[in-house]
Design a protein around this motif. Structure first.
Motif, PDB file in Angstrom:
ATOM      1  N   GLN A 104      27.496 -34.888  51.027  1.00  0.00           N
ATOM      2  CA  GLN A 104      26.098 -34.973  50.592  1.00  0.00           C
ATOM      3  C   GLN A 104      25.263 -33.811  51.122  1.00  0.00           C
ATOM      4  O   GLN A 104      24.283 -33.417  50.492  1.00  0.00           O
ATOM      5  N   SER A 105      25.643 -33.247  52.274  1.00  0.00           N
ATOM      6  CA  SER A 105      24.857 -32.158  52.846  1.00  0.00           C
ATOM      7  C   SER A 105      25.407 -30.781  52.491  1.00  0.00           C
ATOM      8  O   SER A 105      24.761 -29.774  52.771  1.00  0.00           O
ATOM      9  N   CYS A 106      26.577 -30.713  51.887  1.00  0.00           N
ATOM     10  CA  CYS A 106      27.203 -29.427  51.595  1.00  0.00           C
ATOM     11  C   CYS A 106      27.614 -29.337  50.127  1.00  0.00           C
ATOM     12  O   CYS A 106      28.580 -29.976  49.705  1.00  0.00           O
ATOM     13  N   PRO A 107      26.887 -28.527  49.346  1.00  0.00           N
ATOM     14  CA  PRO A 107      27.225 -28.410  47.923  1.00  0.00           C
ATOM     15  C   PRO A 107      28.543 -27.684  47.651  1.00  0.00           C
ATOM     16  O   PRO A 107      29.043 -27.719  46.529  1.00  0.00           O
ATOM     17  N   GLY A 108      29.137 -27.070  48.679  1.00  0.00           N
ATOM     18  CA  GLY A 108      30.413 -26.380  48.493  1.00  0.00           C
ATOM     19  C   GLY A 108      31.622 -27.296  48.496  1.00  0.00           C
ATOM     20  O   GLY A 108      32.701 -26.914  48.044  1.00  0.00           O
ATOM     21  N   ILE A 109      31.451 -28.525  49.003  1.00  0.00           N
ATOM     22  CA  ILE A 109      32.547 -29.500  49.028  1.00  0.00           C
ATOM     23  C   ILE A 109      32.828 -29.976  47.607  1.00  0.00           C
ATOM     24  O   ILE A 109      31.925 -30.369  46.889  1.00  0.00           O
ATOM     25  N   LYS A 110      34.081 -29.947  47.227  1.00  0.00           N
ATOM     26  CA  LYS A 110      34.457 -30.393  45.884  1.00  0.00           C
ATOM     27  C   LYS A 110      34.765 -31.894  45.926  1.00  0.00           C
ATOM     28  O   LYS A 110      35.909 -32.325  45.891  1.00  0.00           O
ATOM     29  N   GLY A 111      33.685 -32.672  46.017  1.00  0.00           N
ATOM     30  CA  GLY A 111      33.790 -34.121  46.144  1.00  0.00           C
ATOM     31  C   GLY A 111      34.322 -34.813  44.914  1.00  0.00           C
ATOM     32  O   GLY A 111      34.785 -35.953  44.990  1.00  0.00           O
ATOM     33  N   GLU A 112      34.269 -34.140  43.777  1.00  0.00           N
ATOM     34  CA  GLU A 112      34.762 -34.743  42.539  1.00  0.00           C
ATOM     35  C   GLU A 112      36.257 -35.018  42.590  1.00  0.00           C
ATOM     36  O   GLU A 112      36.783 -35.790  41.784  1.00  0.00           O
ATOM     37  N   LEU A 113      36.941 -34.438  43.562  1.00  0.00           N
ATOM     38  CA  LEU A 113      38.369 -34.701  43.728  1.00  0.00           C
ATOM     39  C   LEU A 113      38.634 -36.125  44.192  1.00  0.00           C
ATOM     40  O   LEU A 113      39.728 -36.644  43.998  1.00  0.00           O
ATOM     41  N   GLY A 114      37.628 -36.748  44.824  1.00  0.00           N
ATOM     42  CA  GLY A 114      37.815 -38.065  45.412  1.00  0.00           C
ATOM     43  C   GLY A 114      38.343 -37.938  46.825  1.00  0.00           C
ATOM     44  O   GLY A 114      38.958 -36.927  47.192  1.00  0.00           O
TER      45      GLY A 114
END
Length: 133
Positions: free
Chosen positions: A103-113
């Motif tokens: 939530q604090s880092c837009p570089g994390i590819k969270g869409e991977l799950g």
């Protein structure tokens, strides 16, 4: 694309550069920074660093790292802890840490799950040489 880039790509947004403290530098960090800045070591210490006993940190200015100016101005010479962030080992064992950092880092590819991210992060961290400091 590097293995790291499959789960994270720094956007130099500066979220991790804000706050009243910065990471501590080790000797390699200091040497890399001096080389990158192309300044004498004493000048780097005086202008950019806060030294308390054996702890060396970058100064802060207006609530952010002295090297932040709409992005990291020493990106290629930054400390290893800055380079490591946000791929923190705490995300391997706690999905809440993953959610908070994502939530604090837009570089994390969270869409991977979480499970896919966690698996790839474990591979990356196990392949990296360990820093002792």
């Amino acid at each position: 694309m590097s293995e790291e880039q499959t789960i994270f790509q720094c956007r130099q947004c500066g979220h991790c550069c804000h706050g009243e403290t910065t990471v501590s530098l080790d000797g390699d960090d200091f040497e890399r920074m001096v080389k990158h800045l192309r300044l004498p070591a004493e000048e780097v210490k005086e202008k950019y660093l806060r030294i308390t006993g054996n702890v060396i940190q970058m100064k802060t200015v207006d609530g952010h790292c002295i090297f932040y100016n709409e992005g990291c101005t020493i990106h290629q010479g930054k400390p290893w802890r800055c380079s490591q962030w946000p791929l923190h080992p705490s995300m391997l064992t706690d999905s809440n840490n993953f959610d908070s950092i994502r939530q604090s880092c837009p570089g994390i590819k969270g869409e991977l799950g979480y499970e896919v991210f966690r698996s790839k992060l474990a591979e990356i961290l196990n392949a990296e040489p360990k820093k002792s400091k």
